[in-house]
Design an enzyme around this catalytic site. Structure first.
Site, PDB file in Angstrom:
ATOM      1  CG  LEU A 257     -14.265 -91.965-101.939  1.00 57.04           C
ATOM      2  CD1 LEU A 257     -13.108 -91.169-101.323  1.00 57.04           C
ATOM      3  CD2 LEU A 257     -15.079 -92.627-100.827  1.00 57.04           C
TER       4      LEU A 257
ATOM      5  CE1 TYR B 117     -30.198 -99.160-108.839  1.00 51.60           C
ATOM      6  CE2 TYR B 117     -32.481 -99.573-108.209  1.00 51.60           C
ATOM      7  CZ  TYR B 117     -31.130 -99.663-107.948  1.00 51.60           C
ATOM      8  OH  TYR B 117     -30.704-100.269-106.797  1.00 51.60           O
TER       9      TYR B 117
ATOM     10  CE  LYS C  32     -28.027-102.180-108.732  1.00 46.00           C
ATOM     11  NZ  LYS C  32     -26.894-102.492-107.853  1.00 46.00           N
TER      12      LYS C  32
ATOM     13  CE1 TYR D 175     -28.208 -96.417 -94.530  1.00 45.75           C
ATOM     14  CE2 TYR D 175     -29.646 -97.067 -96.342  1.00 45.75           C
ATOM     15  CZ  TYR D 175     -29.418 -96.905 -94.989  1.00 45.75           C
ATOM     16  OH  TYR D 175     -30.406 -97.220 -94.103  1.00 45.75           O
TER      17      TYR D 175
HETATM   18  N1  UFG Z   1     -42.442 -91.061-101.049  1.00 45.88           N
HETATM   19  C1  UFG Z   1     -43.232 -89.991-100.746  1.00 45.88           C
HETATM   20  N2  UFG Z   1     -42.622 -88.798-100.517  1.00 45.88           N
HETATM   21  C2  UFG Z   1     -41.267 -88.623-100.587  1.00 45.88           C
HETATM   22  C3  UFG Z   1     -40.468 -89.744-100.900  1.00 45.88           C
HETATM   23  C4  UFG Z   1     -41.093 -90.949-101.135  1.00 45.88           C
HETATM   24  O1  UFG Z   1     -44.467 -90.096-100.666  1.00 45.88           O
HETATM   25  O2  UFG Z   1     -40.796 -87.498-100.374  1.00 45.88           O
HETATM   26  C5  UFG Z   1     -43.084 -92.373-101.270  1.00 45.88           C
HETATM   27  C6  UFG Z   1     -42.820 -92.969-102.633  1.00 45.88           C
HETATM   28  O3  UFG Z   1     -43.756 -92.512-103.568  1.00 45.88           O
HETATM   29  C7  UFG Z   1     -42.903 -94.467-102.341  1.00 45.88           C
HETATM   30  C8  UFG Z   1     -42.464 -94.584-100.867  1.00 45.88           C
HETATM   31  O4  UFG Z   1     -42.555 -93.266-100.343  1.00 45.88           O
HETATM   32  O5  UFG Z   1     -44.243 -94.862-102.408  1.00 45.88           O
HETATM   33  C9  UFG Z   1     -41.029 -95.046-100.736  1.00 45.88           C
HETATM   34  O6  UFG Z   1     -40.228 -94.245-101.616  1.00 45.88           O
HETATM   35  P1  UFG Z   1     -38.624 -94.324-101.626  1.00 45.88           P
HETATM   36  O7  UFG Z   1     -38.167 -93.324-102.643  1.00 45.88           O
HETATM   37  O8  UFG Z   1     -38.108 -94.201-100.236  1.00 45.88           O
HETATM   38  O9  UFG Z   1     -38.334 -95.805-102.091  1.00 45.88           O
HETATM   39  P2  UFG Z   1     -38.839 -96.566-103.401  1.00 45.88           P
HETATM   40  O10 UFG Z   1     -39.822 -97.582-102.936  1.00 45.88           O
HETATM   41  O11 UFG Z   1     -39.253 -95.681-104.488  1.00 45.88           O
HETATM   42  O12 UFG Z   1     -37.462 -97.165-103.889  1.00 45.88           O
HETATM   43  C10 UFG Z   1     -36.848 -98.254-103.278  1.00 45.88           C
HETATM   44  C11 UFG Z   1     -35.350 -98.153-103.441  1.00 45.88           C
HETATM   45  C12 UFG Z   1     -34.951 -98.148-104.882  1.00 45.88           C
HETATM   46  C13 UFG Z   1     -35.529 -99.334-105.563  1.00 45.88           C
HETATM   47  C14 UFG Z   1     -37.019 -99.414-105.311  1.00 45.88           C
HETATM   48  C15 UFG Z   1     -37.563-100.704-105.838  1.00 45.88           C
HETATM   49  O13 UFG Z   1     -34.891 -96.989-102.816  1.00 45.88           O
HETATM   50  O14 UFG Z   1     -33.549 -98.204-104.986  1.00 45.88           O
HETATM   51  O15 UFG Z   1     -37.293 -99.385-103.927  1.00 45.88           O
HETATM   52  O16 UFG Z   1     -38.855-100.513-106.261  1.00 45.88           O
HETATM   53  F1  UFG Z   1     -35.322 -99.250-106.896  1.00 45.88           F
END
Ligand code: UFG
Length: 330
Positions: A34, A142, A146, A12
């Site tokens: 891939l 994860y 990193k 991405y």
């Molecule tokens: N969320 C929901 N419903 C969903 C998906 C997510 O409520 O179906 C919430 C999560 O709880 C979070 C927010 O939306 O509060 C964002 O969630 P994401 O999964 O989109 O992203 P994250 O913040 O969990 O993760 C991102 C990156 C990771 C990284 C992280 C660092 O995608 O790679 O930030 O904290 F590790």
């Protein structure tokens, strides 16, 4: 600096970097196994070599075939939940891949690397906005993998003179309509694509993971950054290293926070679709608020994010509605 190796360039964020480098006239070599990347995400103008960055012989062939000036390394596994159940997979691939890449760089005399790091290196933050000097104490493997690589990079700088920029991304989102690339993860776990899949009718509803956090509306607050702004920061980081800039870590975020409910509301406005949402239990390991201080990237790299939340969601929506099945490779 002419030829850039983009490891994980079919993924991405990597594909957006590849598109930007091609647009700017660099010779781009993508190395990708891939496993989560997509062949179709690598557009004309970049050379694709399919192989695993843990495979020393593969990397040796790539570094022998092209006169590589610098590396941008996106190749990694990035599912936080999966990393908790399978830490060896994450350390093995992410740290193992970085060890092979740095070994190939050392052997072939390449001394600049821009590395994909993450806000997950901080864990539960001490304060907001988060600065690069704040405590790093990851709450999942994860982020741990990193942070381990950031440590390795420091030692490689000292020992071999390989300089690095470790870019700690906050929440990447959006797409590039001109290059016809966007976000296509299997499974999809990220909020914005999930919300847009609801708008497309591919999911019935979005689950809000907890509405009892200590935030204004009770839902988690995140710092969303356009993937094209992220790509622009990588190019600035390459140029910074090429000028002789010192190694270091840089936050890449907008500096603004939006709650889960605000994301869903903005997506309703942008798409004109109802997007049903229901409250579900908290997801384990989610900090309540993550907002970047981007002052260091602004000052040292000269970076400024240009695209706000509406543009992020509008660009993602354009891509998802044009590609309801993503790249369609299953
Ligand atoms: N969320 C929901 N419903 C969903 C998906 C997510 O409520 O179906 C919430 C999560 O709880 C979070 C927010 O939306 O509060 C964002 O969630 P994401 O999964 O989109 O992203 P994250 O913040 O969990 O993760 C991102 C990156 C990771 C990284 C992280 C660092 O995608 O790679 O930030 O904290 F590790």
């Amino acid at each position: 600096m002419k030829t850039i190796l983009v490891a994980g360039g079919a993924g991405y964020i990597g594909s957006h970097m590849t598109a930007l480098l091609v647009e700017k006239g660099f010779q781009v070599v993508v190395a990708d196994n891939l496993s989560t990347g997509h062949r179709q995400a690598v557009k004309g103008g970049a050379a694709l070599r399919v192989g695993d960055v843990r495979d020393a012989a593969f990397l040796d062939r790539v570094f022998s075939e092209f006169a590589i000036d610098a590396v941008v390394n996106f190749a990694a596994f990035s599912l936080v939940g999966e990393s908790v159940t399978d830490p060896l997979k994450y350390y093995g691939n992410n740290v193992g891949g970085a060890v092979s890449m740095l070994t190939a760089m050392k052997d072939h005399g390449v001394d600049k690397i821009v590395f994909s790091s993450t806000a997950a290196t901080y864990g539960e933050p001490e304060k907001q906005p988060i600065e690069e000097t704040d405590r790093t104490d990851p709450t999942n493997p994860y982020g741990g993998s990193k942070l381990a690589i950031e440590g390795l990079l420091k030692w490689c700088d000292r020992a071999y003179g390989i300089r690095y920029a470790a870019l700690r991304y906050f929440n990447a989102a959006g797409a590039n309509g001109e290059a016809d690339i966007g976000e296509d993860h299997h499974p999809e776990t990220h909020l914005i694509p999930i919300v847009l899949q609801c708008a497309l009718g591919k999911r019935e509803r979005v689950g809000i993971y907890g509405d009892d956090y200590p935030t204004p509306d009770g839902t988690c607050v995140r710092d969303y950054i356009h993937v094209r702004d992220l790509a622009a920061a990588h190019l600035l980081a390459l140029e910074y290293l090429d000028r002789g800039g010192q190694s270091g870590a840089f936050n890449l975020g907008s500096g603004d926070g939006f709650s889960v409910k605000e994301i869903i509301d903005t997506a309703r406005q942008v798409t004109g679709k109802p997007i049903p949402a229901v409250t579900e239990p908290r997801r384990a390991g989610d900090p309540s608020v993550l907002i970047a201080s981007n002052a260091k990237a602004r000052e040292v790299l000269g970076w400024a994010p240009e695209r706000g939340l509406e543009t992020i969601i509008a660009d993602a929506w354009a891509w998802h509605s044009g590609h309801p099945d993503g790249y369609g490779e299953g």
